[in-house]
Design a protein around this motif. Sequence first.
Motif, PDB file in Angstrom:
ATOM      1  N   ASP A  75      28.761  31.427 -23.450  1.00 33.73           N
ATOM      2  CA  ASP A  75      28.308  30.626 -24.585  1.00 33.73           C
ATOM      3  C   ASP A  75      27.101  31.349 -25.175  1.00 33.73           C
ATOM      4  O   ASP A  75      26.003  31.294 -24.629  1.00 33.73           O
ATOM      5  CB  ASP A  75      27.922  29.217 -24.130  1.00 33.73           C
ATOM      6  N   MET A  76      27.313  32.054 -26.286  1.00 33.33           N
ATOM      7  CA  MET A  76      26.269  32.894 -26.875  1.00 33.33           C
ATOM      8  C   MET A  76      25.419  32.144 -27.906  1.00 33.33           C
ATOM      9  O   MET A  76      24.518  32.723 -28.507  1.00 33.33           O
ATOM     10  CB  MET A  76      26.903  34.118 -27.544  1.00 33.33           C
ATOM     11  N   ALA A  77      25.686  30.847 -28.121  1.00 36.12           N
ATOM     12  CA  ALA A  77      25.008  30.095 -29.176  1.00 36.12           C
ATOM     13  C   ALA A  77      23.546  29.819 -28.826  1.00 36.12           C
ATOM     14  O   ALA A  77      23.211  29.504 -27.686  1.00 36.12           O
ATOM     15  CB  ALA A  77      25.739  28.776 -29.424  1.00 36.12           C
ATOM     16  N   LEU A  78      22.692  29.932 -29.850  1.00 39.95           N
ATOM     17  CA  LEU A  78      21.284  29.562 -29.738  1.00 39.95           C
ATOM     18  C   LEU A  78      21.003  28.466 -30.761  1.00 39.95           C
ATOM     19  O   LEU A  78      21.889  27.692 -31.098  1.00 39.95           O
ATOM     20  CB  LEU A  78      20.397  30.790 -29.983  1.00 39.95           C
ATOM     21  N   GLN A  79      19.797  28.403 -31.289  1.00 40.34           N
ATOM     22  CA  GLN A  79      19.462  27.381 -32.286  1.00 40.34           C
ATOM     23  C   GLN A  79      20.201  27.632 -33.589  1.00 40.34           C
ATOM     24  O   GLN A  79      20.315  28.778 -34.038  1.00 40.34           O
ATOM     25  CB  GLN A  79      17.957  27.381 -32.552  1.00 40.34           C
ATOM     26  N   LYS A  80      20.684  26.541 -34.187  1.00 41.69           N
ATOM     27  CA  LYS A  80      21.365  26.587 -35.487  1.00 41.69           C
ATOM     28  C   LYS A  80      22.481  27.627 -35.460  1.00 41.69           C
ATOM     29  O   LYS A  80      23.402  27.540 -34.676  1.00 41.69           O
ATOM     30  CB  LYS A  80      20.358  26.859 -36.603  1.00 41.69           C
ATOM     31  N   LYS A  83      22.759  33.514 -32.529  1.00 42.87           N
ATOM     32  CA  LYS A  83      23.532  33.796 -31.319  1.00 42.87           C
ATOM     33  C   LYS A  83      22.868  34.908 -30.521  1.00 42.87           C
ATOM     34  O   LYS A  83      22.074  35.683 -31.061  1.00 42.87           O
ATOM     35  CB  LYS A  83      24.966  34.225 -31.680  1.00 42.87           C
ATOM     36  N   VAL A  84      23.209  34.966 -29.248  1.00 45.14           N
ATOM     37  CA  VAL A  84      22.787  36.088 -28.412  1.00 45.14           C
ATOM     38  C   VAL A  84      23.617  37.305 -28.812  1.00 45.14           C
ATOM     39  O   VAL A  84      24.849  37.222 -28.918  1.00 45.14           O
ATOM     40  CB  VAL A  84      22.999  35.772 -26.914  1.00 45.14           C
ATOM     41  N   ASP A  85      22.965  38.413 -29.085  1.00 48.31           N
ATOM     42  CA  ASP A  85      23.691  39.628 -29.441  1.00 48.31           C
ATOM     43  C   ASP A  85      24.484  40.149 -28.237  1.00 48.31           C
ATOM     44  O   ASP A  85      24.005  40.067 -27.098  1.00 48.31           O
ATOM     45  CB  ASP A  85      22.715  40.710 -29.903  1.00 48.31           C
ATOM     46  N   PRO A  86      25.689  40.672 -28.462  1.00 49.10           N
ATOM     47  CA  PRO A  86      26.438  41.278 -27.352  1.00 49.10           C
ATOM     48  C   PRO A  86      25.595  42.329 -26.648  1.00 49.10           C
ATOM     49  O   PRO A  86      24.903  43.121 -27.297  1.00 49.10           O
ATOM     50  CB  PRO A  86      27.650  41.906 -28.052  1.00 49.10           C
ATOM     51  N   PHE A  87      25.620  42.335 -25.338  1.00 46.33           N
ATOM     52  CA  PHE A  87      24.712  43.182 -24.570  1.00 46.33           C
ATOM     53  C   PHE A  87      25.473  43.927 -23.482  1.00 46.33           C
ATOM     54  O   PHE A  87      26.612  43.601 -23.146  1.00 46.33           O
ATOM     55  CB  PHE A  87      23.604  42.333 -23.935  1.00 46.33           C
ATOM     56  N   SER A  88      24.812  44.928 -22.945  1.00 43.59           N
ATOM     57  CA  SER A  88      25.298  45.634 -21.761  1.00 43.59           C
ATOM     58  C   SER A  88      24.122  45.783 -20.811  1.00 43.59           C
ATOM     59  O   SER A  88      22.968  45.801 -21.234  1.00 43.59           O
ATOM     60  CB  SER A  88      25.875  47.004 -22.125  1.00 43.59           C
ATOM     61  N   ASP A 194      34.548  41.577 -26.986  1.00 41.04           N
ATOM     62  CA  ASP A 194      35.041  40.535 -27.907  1.00 41.04           C
ATOM     63  C   ASP A 194      33.985  39.448 -28.145  1.00 41.04           C
ATOM     64  O   ASP A 194      34.302  38.260 -28.270  1.00 41.04           O
ATOM     65  CB  ASP A 194      36.325  39.885 -27.363  1.00 41.04           C
ATOM     66  N   GLU A 195      32.719  39.854 -28.156  1.00 43.82           N
ATOM     67  CA  GLU A 195      31.573  39.005 -28.504  1.00 43.82           C
ATOM     68  C   GLU A 195      31.191  37.958 -27.454  1.00 43.82           C
ATOM     69  O   GLU A 195      30.092  37.437 -27.471  1.00 43.82           O
ATOM     70  CB  GLU A 195      31.791  38.302 -29.851  1.00 43.82           C
ATOM     71  N   SER A 196      32.096  37.597 -26.518  1.00 46.43           N
ATOM     72  CA  SER A 196      31.729  36.516 -25.595  1.00 46.43           C
ATOM     73  C   SER A 196      32.427  36.583 -24.229  1.00 46.43           C
ATOM     74  O   SER A 196      32.510  35.578 -23.537  1.00 46.43           O
ATOM     75  CB  SER A 196      32.040  35.163 -26.234  1.00 46.43           C
ATOM     76  N   VAL A 197      32.928  37.762 -23.838  1.00 48.27           N
ATOM     77  CA  VAL A 197      33.630  37.880 -22.557  1.00 48.27           C
ATOM     78  C   VAL A 197      33.133  39.119 -21.822  1.00 48.27           C
ATOM     79  O   VAL A 197      32.936  40.175 -22.425  1.00 48.27           O
ATOM     80  CB  VAL A 197      35.160  37.979 -22.744  1.00 48.27           C
ATOM     81  N   ILE A 198      32.930  38.973 -20.520  1.00 45.84           N
ATOM     82  CA  ILE A 198      32.594  40.114 -19.665  1.00 45.84           C
ATOM     83  C   ILE A 198      33.705  40.259 -18.626  1.00 45.84           C
ATOM     84  O   ILE A 198      34.027  39.304 -17.915  1.00 45.84           O
ATOM     85  CB  ILE A 198      31.238  39.915 -18.962  1.00 45.84           C
TER      86      ILE A 198
END
Length: 285
Positions: A75-80, A83-88, A194-198
């Motif tokens: 769940d990458m959602a933050l305020q409003k 979003k959390v940027d995709p990371f490594s 894909d923005e939200s899966v590891i």
Amino acid sequence: DARRSRQEKAKEAAKEKPLPRRRPLMSKPVDDVYLTWLYRRPSYGLEQAVGMLKRFQELDFTHPKQFVYINVFLDMALQKKKKVDPFSSGVALPHRFTDEVNKVLVFTENEQEAEVAREHGAAIVGGVELVKWILEDEIQADFYVAVPAIIPKLIPLRNKLRKKYPSTKRNSLGSDIPRMVQFFRECHEYSVEDESVIKTRIARLDMPTEHIIANLKTIIQDICTFKPSNFDPIVQRLVIRSSTSEGLLLNLDGILPQVEKAEEKEEEDAADEDQQKPVQESVST
């Protein structure tokens, strides 16, 4: 025109037709054969799930040293709308499951530091002369490490290396060359797809259950650091599997860091202190 009218009538009829009522999902099937969509997907405790994977391997006569994988849905959602940027990230696992080491490149112009880097296993060591070769893809490495003195000369590589560009945030920029080289040679790297899966491997199936669990928890705790604890947990679903088995949905209780409970304890302790203060004041008077 006649075909269009028929299509429009069919659409109108479909709108007027009530949707079929779907039965509420049941908790557990009674029989061995059942329609999976009628039941909620079962979730398992971590130790139970690892035991099931080991049992699957025995029953299927598959390779005992196959890899164990996890799929982490985030769940990458933050305020409003933020979003959390995709990371490594790279993490040092408590129990290594492969003899492979990462290729580490060290940027330094100090000859003594260069010698130290080579002694501790750096694959490539050099200064500004490496910039051109990296830009032309003649040199590639898994991780790039640098000392602070040379970092202003590496700016042309910022767009080329992107997330692998040496930085203090990734612990790849510093003066402790032996520590950095050892960490990045042995660390386990994972990244968001894909923005939200590891999707990453964590162990081998023939390892002791407690070692597999320890590796999994280490990776999950590292993932949780990328989202502030005052938001909903970043890990929404967690699936574990081996190379040849089906995926098993895990119960997240006991896996995610217990941040909320710690905060609640602090609030309770603060409330207890506030209640005790008037009592102490009345006694002193």
